[in-house]
Design a protein around this motif. Sequence first.
Motif, PDB file in Angstrom:
ATOM      1  N   GLU A   1       0.835  -1.204   0.000  1.00  0.00           N
ATOM      2  CA  GLU A   1       0.000   0.000   0.000  1.00  0.00           C
ATOM      3  C   GLU A   1       0.872   1.258   0.000  1.00  0.00           C
ATOM      4  OE1 GLU A   1      -2.463  -0.628   3.418  1.00  0.00           O
ATOM      5  OE2 GLU A   1      -4.010  -1.690   2.269  1.00  0.00           O
ATOM      6  N   LYS A   2       1.969   1.232   0.757  1.00  0.00           N
ATOM      7  CA  LYS A   2       2.886   2.375   0.780  1.00  0.00           C
ATOM      8  C   LYS A   2       3.550   2.562  -0.578  1.00  0.00           C
ATOM      9  CE  LYS A   2       4.003   2.214   5.697  1.00  0.00           C
ATOM     10  NZ  LYS A   2       5.052   1.963   6.687  1.00  0.00           N
ATOM     11  N   GLU A   3       3.942   1.470  -1.222  1.00  0.00           N
ATOM     12  CA  GLU A   3       4.560   1.563  -2.535  1.00  0.00           C
ATOM     13  C   GLU A   3       3.576   2.119  -3.566  1.00  0.00           C
ATOM     14  OE1 GLU A   3       6.400  -2.078  -3.826  1.00  0.00           O
ATOM     15  OE2 GLU A   3       7.602  -2.233  -2.019  1.00  0.00           O
ATOM     16  N   VAL A   4       2.323   1.672  -3.520  1.00  0.00           N
ATOM     17  CA  VAL A   4       1.311   2.168  -4.446  1.00  0.00           C
ATOM     18  C   VAL A   4       1.083   3.658  -4.229  1.00  0.00           C
ATOM     19  CG1 VAL A   4      -1.144   2.036  -5.052  1.00  0.00           C
ATOM     20  CG2 VAL A   4       0.185  -0.065  -4.810  1.00  0.00           C
ATOM     21  N   GLU A   5       1.029   4.087  -2.993  1.00  0.00           N
ATOM     22  CA  GLU A   5       0.839   5.509  -2.700  1.00  0.00           C
ATOM     23  C   GLU A   5       2.017   6.329  -3.227  1.00  0.00           C
ATOM     24  OE1 GLU A   5      -0.948   8.909  -1.689  1.00  0.00           O
ATOM     25  OE2 GLU A   5      -1.848   6.924  -1.636  1.00  0.00           O
ATOM     26  N   ALA A   6       3.231   5.811  -3.062  1.00  0.00           N
ATOM     27  CA  ALA A   6       4.408   6.513  -3.576  1.00  0.00           C
ATOM     28  C   ALA A   6       4.355   6.603  -5.101  1.00  0.00           C
ATOM     29  CB  ALA A   6       5.680   5.796  -3.130  1.00  0.00           C
ATOM     30  N   LEU A   7       3.905   5.554  -5.750  1.00  0.00           N
ATOM     31  CA  LEU A   7       3.781   5.576  -7.209  1.00  0.00           C
ATOM     32  C   LEU A   7       2.703   6.562  -7.661  1.00  0.00           C
ATOM     33  CD1 LEU A   7       4.183   1.801  -8.034  1.00  0.00           C
ATOM     34  CD2 LEU A   7       5.775   3.641  -8.590  1.00  0.00           C
ATOM     35  N   ARG A   8       1.643   6.676  -6.891  1.00  0.00           N
ATOM     36  CA  ARG A   8       0.589   7.634  -7.229  1.00  0.00           C
ATOM     37  C   ARG A   8       1.101   9.067  -7.138  1.00  0.00           C
ATOM     38  NH1 ARG A   8      -4.075   4.431  -4.090  1.00  0.00           N
ATOM     39  NH2 ARG A   8      -4.769   3.156  -5.833  1.00  0.00           N
ATOM     40  N   VAL A   9       2.011   9.310  -6.223  1.00  0.00           N
ATOM     41  CA  VAL A   9       2.601  10.649  -6.097  1.00  0.00           C
ATOM     42  C   VAL A   9       3.613  10.878  -7.226  1.00  0.00           C
ATOM     43  CG1 VAL A   9       4.102  12.094  -4.653  1.00  0.00           C
ATOM     44  CG2 VAL A   9       2.230  10.797  -3.620  1.00  0.00           C
ATOM     45  N   ALA A  10       4.425   9.871  -7.521  1.00  0.00           N
ATOM     46  CA  ALA A  10       5.510  10.030  -8.490  1.00  0.00           C
ATOM     47  C   ALA A  10       5.017  10.064  -9.928  1.00  0.00           C
ATOM     48  CB  ALA A  10       6.524   8.899  -8.322  1.00  0.00           C
ATOM     49  N   ALA A  11       3.954   9.348 -10.247  1.00  0.00           N
ATOM     50  CA  ALA A  11       3.494   9.255 -11.631  1.00  0.00           C
ATOM     51  C   ALA A  11       3.155  10.611 -12.240  1.00  0.00           C
ATOM     52  CB  ALA A  11       2.315   8.296 -11.733  1.00  0.00           C
ATOM     53  N   PRO A  12       2.380  11.464 -11.576  1.00  0.00           N
ATOM     54  CA  PRO A  12       2.101  12.784 -12.181  1.00  0.00           C
ATOM     55  C   PRO A  12       3.362  13.633 -12.347  1.00  0.00           C
ATOM     56  CG  PRO A  12       0.552  12.343 -10.394  1.00  0.00           C
ATOM     57  CD  PRO A  12       1.584  11.270 -10.360  1.00  0.00           C
ATOM     58  N   LEU A  13       4.274  13.526 -11.388  1.00  0.00           N
ATOM     59  CA  LEU A  13       5.505  14.303 -11.490  1.00  0.00           C
ATOM     60  C   LEU A  13       6.326  13.853 -12.688  1.00  0.00           C
ATOM     61  CD1 LEU A  13       6.524  14.385  -7.723  1.00  0.00           C
ATOM     62  CD2 LEU A  13       5.451  16.205  -9.056  1.00  0.00           C
TER      63      LEU A  13
END
Length: 84
Positions: free
Chosen positions: A19-31
């Motif tokens: 879940e933490k990895e998915v959240e980090a990917l959700r933040v990084a993807a738009p950037l």
Amino acid sequence: MKNVYEVLRQKEQELIRLEKEVEALRVAAPLLSEEKEMLAEAPKPSLAATTTPQPVRIPPAVAAQTQVPPARVAGWEDAAKRWP
């Protein structure tokens, strides 16, 4: 045979990590997508426009004016503190 509760605990910890990895990917993807768009909009350098850099030449008169200071100052041994 493995303890069922131990396996359950491991799976729950793995779920929390994912879940933490998915959240980090959700933040990084738009950037990352913004960065990719910015790179696509930037003008591409052309190889034909590049020129080879020319070496800098220093005239002999300027080179003669530049003197290297001596490595040692005369008499520094006399002023240095002596260790027993």
